[in-house]
Scaffold this active site. Structure first.
Site, PDB file in Angstrom:
ATOM      1  N   ASN A  48     -29.354 111.308  42.985  1.00 37.07           N
ATOM      2  CA  ASN A  48     -28.569 110.632  42.282  1.00 37.07           C
ATOM      3  C   ASN A  48     -28.844 109.088  42.823  1.00 37.07           C
ATOM      4  O   ASN A  48     -29.890 108.896  43.466  1.00 37.07           O
ATOM      5  CB  ASN A  48     -26.857 110.860  42.484  1.00 37.07           C
ATOM      6  CG  ASN A  48     -26.932 110.680  44.182  1.00 37.07           C
ATOM      7  OD1 ASN A  48     -26.965 109.474  44.755  1.00 37.07           O
ATOM      8  ND2 ASN A  48     -26.238 111.736  44.855  1.00 37.07           N
ATOM      9  N   LYS A  68     -44.828 125.278  44.144  1.00 38.59           N
ATOM     10  CA  LYS A  68     -44.413 124.449  42.944  1.00 38.59           C
ATOM     11  C   LYS A  68     -44.480 125.195  41.573  1.00 38.59           C
ATOM     12  O   LYS A  68     -45.444 126.085  41.384  1.00 38.59           O
ATOM     13  CB  LYS A  68     -45.535 123.132  42.908  1.00 38.59           C
ATOM     14  CG  LYS A  68     -45.157 122.385  41.785  1.00 38.59           C
ATOM     15  CD  LYS A  68     -46.465 121.276  41.603  1.00 38.59           C
ATOM     16  CE  LYS A  68     -45.834 120.559  40.377  1.00 38.59           C
ATOM     17  NZ  LYS A  68     -47.334 120.012  39.674  1.00 38.59           N
TER      18      LYS A  68
END
Ligand code: C5P
Length: 399
Positions: free
Chosen positions: A210, A289
């Site tokens: 955030n 990944k």
């Protein structure tokens, strides 16, 4: 002198022969880590050149009315807001009289009138002027208004007389100015604080996070240290230097933050949860990944534990302070969080539209079970000091 590191001191110089000593004061304040801007009255410029202060402070010197709008983004309101403290040294008898009257007939008095922060004066005048009933009355009124008075000292005066009225020596003034930043309300307490965002891993490269910069939490840590607390700062990933005297523990995810808080909490008297902890984390983070597919991806999320609510639920809970960043209905949401999470105090602010996260200024309202206090928009470091003063009062009342 740690109290002065990164402090912004607006030094007002008024018309007195002691003005030459203020040049040394600027040098000493900067040596202690303070940032200094100088505002001179017109009479002060007859005693000493603005260039002297410009060279020593590293900033342009303000004197004439329009100096504060010279294009460096520092109009007079900005200049007043910029300062952590306004210190007038030397403060002449005339300046003190104008301050008492609330006059705004030059830049320096206008800045004082436009400031809701700390103001200190270092009087400098002949002993008879200091002893005059008018000056005495002015000083009493200024003291009652919360203006800090540094000195004066006693000794030989420029006029050849000896007595009370000399400006304190620069070294003594540095001591007095650093004292402005030490409230002591949290002396002897241990305070744990979380700050910054958390990162919730999606895979080896990616995460959810955030906009929290950690600035408010770090400013609170600094303010709590200045107020005498022994501070442990549990920080999410931020690009900030921690206050020198805080013990800092770095974490990434909400889970790591939870574990760090729980292992530290029992030693603490006060807990401030300023971190923007992610409410959810990816349910199945991949160690590898994840490769791009030619299709949409669904990300399953699972709830994180609520750290501040868990602390407030402890049998031996510390005085617990939470934050509520809201986009609407601030009071309603803040009060409901205060009750639901079992907090002692909650700091609520508006976010979105460039407010709250990432920026340097903020406004805040503090709520507790039967009261609230609004804090006007100002820098996060000033806001933090005001918050710490209120938290300290409530903590002392509760223990
Ligand atoms: O419910 P909300 O996330 O708005 O509450 C904000 C307050 O709760 C903040 O003080 C934040 O630090 C704390 N919090 C927490 N753990 C979470 C989520 C929020 O401690 N998982």
């Amino acid at each position: 002198m740690i109290e002065l590191v990164n402090k912004r001191v607006l030094l007002g110089v008024s018309g007195s022969i002691a003005a030459y000593k203020s040049a040394e004061l600027v040098r000493l304040l900067r040596k202690q880590g303070a940032e200094v801007r100088v505002v001179m009255t017109a009479t002060a410029t007859e005693f000493i050149q603005p260039l002297t202060f410009q060279a020593l402070s590293g900033n342009i010197v303000y004197s004439a009315w329009d100096d504060a709008d010279r294009g460096d983004g520092m109009g007079h309101i900005e200049l007043a807001r910029w300062a952590d403290a306004i210190v007038i040294a030397p403060a002449s008898a005339d300046l003190l009289a104008r301050l008492r009257q609330g006059m705004a007939n030059d830049l320096l008095t206008t800045l004082c009138l436009a400031s809701n922060g700390t103001i200190a004066v270092a009087p400098a005048m002949n002993r008879l002027m200091w002893d005059n009933a008018a000056t005495k009355e002015n000083m009493e009124v200024l003291r009652q208004r919360g203006i800090h008075i540094l000195g004066p000292g006693t000794g030989g005066q420029a006029c050849g007389e000896t007595g009370l009225g000399r400006m304190l020596e620069p070294e003594q003034l540095v001591q007095g100015i650093s004292g402005l930043f030490t409230s002591g309300i949290l002396s002897g307490t241990k305070l744990l604080l979380t700050a910054g965002p958390t990162r919730e891993p999606i895979d080896a490269m990616r995460f959810l996070s955030n906009r929290s910069s950690g600035k408010m939490g770090y400013a609170l840590a600094q303010a709590a240290i200045e107020a005498g607390a022994d501070v442990t700062l549990i920080s999410g990933p931020v690009a900030l230097t921690p206050p020198e005297r805080a013990k800092r523990l770095d974490v990434n995810s909400a889970n790591e933050m939870y574990e760090a808080v729980m292992s530290e909490i029992s030693a603490n008297d006060v807990f401030i949860s300023a971190a923007a902890v992610a409410d959810y984390r990816p349910a199945n983070p991949s160690k590898e990944k994840v490769k791009r597919k030619d299709d949409n991806v669904d990300l399953a999320l699972t709830q994180n534990r609520d750290i501040v609510a868990s602390v407030a639920a402890l049998a031996n809970k510390p005085f617990t302070v939470g934050f509520a960043a809201e986009t609407s209905d601030i009071e309603k949401h803040a009060m409901s969080k205060l009750k639901r999470k079992g907090l002692d105090l909650i700091a609520a602010n508006q976010v979105g539209d460039g407010q709250g996260a990432e920026v340097d200024d903020n406004a805040m309202t503090l709520y507790w079970a039967d009261g609230c206090q609004h804090l006007e928009k100002t820098t996060k470091s000033k806001l933090a000091r005001q918050m710490v003063a209120i938290i300290g009062e409530h903590y002392r009342a509760a223990t």
